[in-house]
Design an enzyme around this catalytic site. Structure first.
Site, short mmCIF file in Angstrom:
data_model
loop_
_atom_site.label_atom_id
_atom_site.label_comp_id
_atom_site.label_asym_id
_atom_site.label_seq_id
_atom_site.Cartn_x
_atom_site.Cartn_y
_atom_site.Cartn_z
N GLU A 31 -41.12 6.91 -41.66
CA GLU A 31 -40.52 7.10 -42.97
C GLU A 31 -41.11 8.30 -43.73
O GLU A 31 -40.40 9.16 -44.23
CB GLU A 31 -40.70 5.84 -43.82
CG GLU A 31 -40.02 4.59 -43.30
CD GLU A 31 -38.58 4.47 -43.74
OE1 GLU A 31 -38.06 5.39 -44.41
OE2 GLU A 31 -37.96 3.43 -43.41
N HIS B 203 -37.41 9.03 -43.07
CA HIS B 203 -36.64 8.49 -44.17
C HIS B 203 -35.32 9.24 -44.32
O HIS B 203 -35.29 10.47 -44.28
CB HIS B 203 -37.47 8.63 -45.46
CG HIS B 203 -37.01 7.80 -46.61
ND1 HIS B 203 -36.96 6.43 -46.55
CD2 HIS B 203 -36.59 8.14 -47.86
CE1 HIS B 203 -36.56 5.96 -47.72
NE2 HIS B 203 -36.29 6.98 -48.52
N SER C 55 -33.15 2.99 -49.31
CA SER C 55 -34.26 3.33 -50.18
C SER C 55 -34.11 2.62 -51.53
O SER C 55 -34.03 1.40 -51.56
CB SER C 55 -34.37 4.85 -50.31
OG SER C 55 -35.61 5.24 -50.84
#
Length: 510
Positions: A318, A414, A191
């Protein structure tokens, strides 16, 4: 195995993590970035006398997040620039053979997080033959907020990235004492940490400090200077101080954290405030034209990092995590979906293209898929594309592991890939991410991902072919045999990527 190590600043003592691995935690790599050093480049750490006990994680950077199992920031904590090392016991006769090094940069929207989160424990990777380093860096306004230039008293942008460079310099100068090879360093992140790694690939100050990079779910693009300046003015107004160097310096770190949270919440509460209303991340790297000359996507395409091997991964769902933790607005109607498309300047044909791929998908599912691919999936894939076209050696993978059920953790969302790659599935605090206790197939998947990271860091080979003309479909899919949960738009990755072909990333503006 010894637990005392020499560094250029002084001796440090660690502790046994498990049999065969020593953890040395909370080693300071720079001076505390407060007082006269606040908003400045990190300064080298002054030496200490004697042996410093490094058996607990150091304080985290100012933030309001309270993450399960991780240290929390308390007002007054200032010694926030520290790192952690996990080093394996060496077989007799091999002590003089340096091991590859993996340096982990945590994510957290450039606003929260630390190297001390339970999922980032480096023990399993150390047992796989790596020396593992995780680090803290300045986040939020302290690390990325815009400070207006004040003559010779200017403060650099991208201070969080400068902290990361300082940590890499510490690794260069000290990691040999822990059994690591300073010329075989891999930077890895997820990320915000993944985009940090991509930025470092392009920055002059980081040149020569690592030879490989791993980027999971890189988020983009970076900010344009005008956006950073506008957001800084809003933070100053919320904190009740002038938007000047003196004004920000007079504000306590706690007050800037509160003000930043208030600004983000203001965007969240106003559905007509443009892009930031959907997921108000108000800090990030700034393409300032100097320290970071442009978005890393453009710089990598220009070939500035072609000598750095790159391993890219993203998850296939995600944004389902952001929905689960209620951090993003969702489009539930066609009108809201149209507003999302307009706010981000996306091709009007995108929603219909997604519907063709998964006809039964709801408006909400299409929005979450679009938002996740915009922010992470497509941006990550374009990093891989750009690096390959520029002559760099690139490996691409996707995390598609899903789990039966309808509750949290059933998606390939995610952050779910990180505990698999670190080999930390048994850690109780990450079970929300993976949907409960790990299954035998989960453990087998984790073993494969740990081996891929270890192999890439050691030799540049994660176990599959690099992207290129001779291996056009060289994409490793990380998954298990569990039944799919939720809509899977990535079943036809080629068709999905073609839908984005007319979209161009530019530094983020309002």
């Amino acid at each position: 195995m010894t637990s005392v190590f020499d560094t250029v600043n002084g001796r440090v003592r660690g502790r046994a993590a498990v049999r065969g691995v020593v953890a040395v935690l909370g080693i300071p790599y720079a001076e505390p970035p407060f007082g006269a050093d606040r908003f400045r480049e990190p300064r080298p750490r002054r030496p200490w006398a004697g042996v410093r006990d490094c058996v607990e994680y150091g304080p985290v950077s100012p933030q309001s997040a309270e993450l399960p199992g991780a240290p929390r920031w308390s007002p007054g904590d200032e010694d926030v620039l520290s790192l952690n090392v996990w080093t394996p016991e060496r077989a007799k006769g091999t002590e003089d053979r340096p091991l590859p090094v993996l340096v982990w940069i945590h994510g957290g929207a450039y606003t929260f997080g630390s190297g001390a989160e339970p999922g980032f424990d480096g023990t399993a990777l150390a047992r796989a033959g790596l020396v593992v380093v995780s680090l803290n860096y300045r986040v939020g306004f302290e690390g990325f907020g815009h400070i207006p230039s004040d003559g010779e008293d200017a403060c650099p942008p991208n201070r969080g990235l400068l902290d990361q460079i300082a940590a890499l310099e510490w690794v260069r100068d000290n990691i040999a004492s822990f059994g690591g090879a300073p010329d075989r360093v891999t930077v890895a992140g997820q990320s915000a940490g993944a985009t940090s790694a991509a930025c470092l690939m392009t920055m002059d100050g980081a040149r020569g400090l690592f030879r490989r990079a791993i980027a999971h779910s890189a988020v983009g693009p970076v900010f344009a200077p005008a956006l950073a300046e506008r957001l800084a003015r809003k933070v100053a107004a919320a904190a009740g101080v002038p938007a000047t160097h003196a004004g920000f310096a007079a504000a306590s770190p706690q007050s800037l954290v509160r003000a930043s949270d208030a600004v983000a919440d203001g965007y969240r509460q106003d559905p007509h405030s443009g892009r930031l209303s959907w997921d108000p991340v108000i800090f990030g790297p700034v393409a300032d034209g100097h320290l970071l000359r442009a978005d890393p996507l453009d710089l990598i395409a220009a070939g500035v990092a072609r000598d750095t091997d790159l391993l890219v991964c993203h998850t296939t769902q995600e944004y389902w995590l952001m929905s689960a933790v209620d951090s993003c607005a969702e489009a539930a109607t066609e009108e809201e979906l149209t507003r999302f498309i307009e706010d981000f300047g996306l091709p009007e044909s995108l929603p219909e293209g997604y519907r063709r791929l998964v006809p039964e998908a709801s408006v909400r599912d299409i929005h979450l898929a679009l938002h996740g691919d915009l922010r992470f999936g497509e941006y990550s894939n374009r990093l891989a594309d750009a690096h390959t076209r520029s002559g760099g050696r690139t490996f691409l993978s996707r995390f598609a592991r899903q789990r039966d059920g309808t509750g949290p953790g059933v998606y390939a969302w995610h952050c779910a890939d990180v505990p698999f790659a670190f080999g930390n599935l048994a850690e109780e605090n990450i079970q929300f991410l993976i949907g409960g206790p790990p299954t035998p197939s989960d453990h087998r998947l984790s073993d494969r991902m740990v081996a891929a990271w270890a192999g890439f860091a050691a030799t540049g080979d994660p176990g599959w072919k690099p992207v290129g003309d001779d291996a056009h479909d060289a994409v490793r899919i990380w998954g298990t045999a569990a039944s799919a949960a939720g809509p899977d738009f990535w079943q036809d990755a080629g068709a999905l990527r073609r839908l984005w072909s007319t979209f161009t990333y530019r530094p983020e503006r309002l």
